[in-house]
Design an enzyme around this catalytic site. Structure first.
Site, PDB file in Angstrom:
ATOM      1  N   HIS A   1      10.611   8.242   3.927  1.00  0.00           N
ATOM      2  CA  HIS A   1       9.252   6.803   4.068  1.00  0.00           C
ATOM      3  C   HIS A   1      11.034   6.225   4.399  1.00  0.00           C
ATOM      4  O   HIS A   1      11.864   5.292   3.947  1.00  0.00           O
ATOM      5  CB  HIS A   1       9.285   6.896   2.869  1.00  0.00           C
ATOM      6  CG  HIS A   1       8.402   5.566   2.307  1.00  0.00           C
ATOM      7  ND1 HIS A   1       6.888   5.415   3.635  1.00  0.00           N
ATOM      8  CD2 HIS A   1       7.882   4.124   1.719  1.00  0.00           C
ATOM      9  CE1 HIS A   1       6.461   5.170   3.585  1.00  0.00           C
ATOM     10  NE2 HIS A   1       7.449   3.473   2.880  1.00  0.00           N
TER      11      HIS A   1
ATOM     12  N   ASP B   1      -4.417   2.956  -4.830  1.00  0.00           N
ATOM     13  CA  ASP B   1      -3.470   1.428  -4.243  1.00  0.00           C
ATOM     14  C   ASP B   1      -4.037   1.419  -2.978  1.00  0.00           C
ATOM     15  O   ASP B   1      -4.067   0.008  -2.669  1.00  0.00           O
ATOM     16  CB  ASP B   1      -2.241   3.176  -3.715  1.00  0.00           C
ATOM     17  CG  ASP B   1      -1.495   2.019  -2.811  1.00  0.00           C
ATOM     18  OD1 ASP B   1      -0.722   0.585  -3.580  1.00  0.00           O
ATOM     19  OD2 ASP B   1      -1.265   2.050  -1.538  1.00  0.00           O
TER      20      ASP B   1
HETATM   21  N1  URA Z   1       3.990  -2.161   1.448  1.00  0.00           N
HETATM   22  C1  URA Z   1       2.717  -1.198   0.823  1.00  0.00           C
HETATM   23  O1  URA Z   1       2.764   0.206   0.592  1.00  0.00           O
HETATM   24  N2  URA Z   1       2.790  -1.529  -0.791  1.00  0.00           N
HETATM   25  C2  URA Z   1       2.996  -2.450  -0.768  1.00  0.00           C
HETATM   26  O2  URA Z   1       2.788  -3.060  -2.238  1.00  0.00           O
HETATM   27  C3  URA Z   1       3.820  -3.120  -0.236  1.00  0.00           C
HETATM   28  C4  URA Z   1       4.650  -2.410   1.225  1.00  0.00           C
END
Ligand code: URA
Length: 434
Positions: A82, A161
């Site tokens: 990543h 998220d």
């Molecule tokens: N990228 C993400 O996936 N989450 C964050 O909080 C900041 C950057």
């Protein structure tokens, strides 16, 4: 349990328990906890912080808020990679076929670009016909058959998220290390790999502009990954100027192809070898870095990494001939040079500005709904530390629209800072944490 009580607790600087964090994430994902209460909680966390245990629990709760991919039908140790994102970051295009050619199964979920940073899926779509819309069965079948498959992120991957990040974005609560680290790692953990190699970028084109912030984020993510039982390694790499020379989708594909032919830029090759070596070690294909780098160099030299890319492109509906014949990739109608107005050294390149120039040309998305022009972008001819004469070309713009080309050219010229003294260069790879 009441969300109100949890907000009071965090506002007063107390720690939240695992049960409380799970209650909060589950309730928010389902919709029983409203945005206004979660906004207050995010602000409380922003000011009071979270300790290591809370951060890990938050990550695990977000990871399990949706589907967690089961990659067990894929043979071997699955190692994911990543990047925190940057300008000209085409790493996955070259790195994934390199490690796949060394025997590491690549089962990767990638995203599209937004703003001035690009996305792997957009870049891959430069291959005519290429698609990342695979069913889970096709995805697994492709990895088992040819060693590599890349699909788009499913809607049900860490949905907590997705909702929280959108909320943080509009409530000024993005900039908190625990929240950033848990957000990134929840998605990575839900993607199912056995080990994770993180490329944390630092500099003017990176999310983490200051090196100490990049270091803190890397440390936090490594701690979370290892705490969740997945071997996690972070490489901190430079993003104070674009990676390689090409910025823009098809242009970056061409540079990745050149790298797989052994003709790539030194910084980009170095990053692929560094990350690839960590992936090979984590995947049990090499004992130490020298051995791993030799394997990676070998698959470039014998052409097997390039062949792996062609197999991968074909397996996902793309034209494999484009891997060997760049004329088959998108090409802009206009080429325009950006020339230096004075003589001297390139002291600094405002990296995010180069990304914005590519966006202006049409190579990036202003909003999630924007369509992008795969052909356009910039090829730098001069990078930091190079000497330039007045009137000499600094970069070449590839454009399909004269007005956009002129606007990007003016801005690109300003991104180059010319000085009389040669700048001191920082190491390209800053650190490796595990
Ligand atoms: N990228 C993400 O996936 N989450 C964050 O909080 C900041 C950057």
């Amino acid at each position: 349990m009441r969300m109100y009580d949890l907000i009071v607790k965090k506002r007063n600087g107390e720690n939240l328990s695992k049960e409380e964090i799970r209650f909060m994430i589950q309730g928010y994902t389902e919709g029983s906890i409203p945005d206004y209460q979660m906004s207050a909680m995010m602000m409380a966390i922003y000011f009071q912080g979270m300790n290591e245990e809370e951060t890990l629990e938050l990550t695990l709760a977000m990871e399990h808020s949706g589907e967690v991919l089961d990659l067990s039908p894929i043979k071997g140790i699955k190692v994911d990679k990543h990047s925190t994102g940057g300008v000209g970051d085409k790493t996955s295009l070259a790195l994934t076929p390199m490690v796949a050619a060394c025997g590491i199964p690549v089962a990767k979920m990638s995203g599209r670009g937004l703003g001035h940073t690009g996305g792997t899926i957009d870049k891959l779509e430069s291959f005519p016909g290429f698609s990342t819309e695979l069913t889970p069965d096709q995805f697994i079948e492709n990895v088992n058959r040819i060693g590599i498959a890349i699909m788009g992120q499913t809607a049900d991957l860490a949905p907590a998220d997705k909702k929280l990040y959108a909320l943080r974005d509009v409530t000024a609560t993005v900039d908190n290390m625990s929240l950033i680290a848990s957000s990134i790692m929840s998605k990575k953990l839900a993607a199912g790999a056995d080990a994770i190699v993180l490329d944390v970028k630092t500099g003017s084109g990176a999310f983490m502009k200051r090196e100490e912030d990049a270091y803190a984020l890397a440390k936090e993510m490594v701690r979370i990954g290892n705490g969740a039982g997945k071997k996690t390694i972070a490489v901190i790499s430079d993003m104070d100027q674009p990676l390689g020379y090409a910025v823009g989708n098809a242009l970056e594909v061409k540079e990745a192809l050149a790298t797989l032919r052994g003709e790539g830029p030194a910084d980009f090759l170095e990053l692929c070898l560094t990350l690839g070596a960590q992936m090979l070690i984590a995947g049990g294909k090499a004992k130490e870095e020298t051995e791993a780098r030799e394997q990676l160099q070998h698959v470039i030299e014998d052409g097997s990494a390039l062949k792996k890319l062609a197999e991968f492109v074909e397996a996902q509906g793309g034209d494999p001939a484009a891997v060997y014949h760049e004329a088959l990739l998108p090409k802009a109608s206009m080429i325009e040079e950006c020339r230096a107005e004075q003589e001297g050294y390139i002291g600094h390149i405002a990296c995010d500005e180069v990304g914005i120039c590519s966006l202006i040309l049409g190579g990036g998305r202003e909003t999630k709904e924007s369509t992008i022009d795969l052909a356009v972008g910039i090829v730098l001819l001069k990078k930091t530390g190079d000497y330039v004469k007045a009137g000499e070309a600094l970069a070449v713009l590839h454009a399909n629209d004269k007005e956009k080309c002129n606007a990007a050219k003016t801005r690109l010229l300003k991104a180059y800072h010319i000085t009389q003294e040669k700048p001191v260069s920082a190491p390209f790879i800053r650190n490796i944490l595990q």
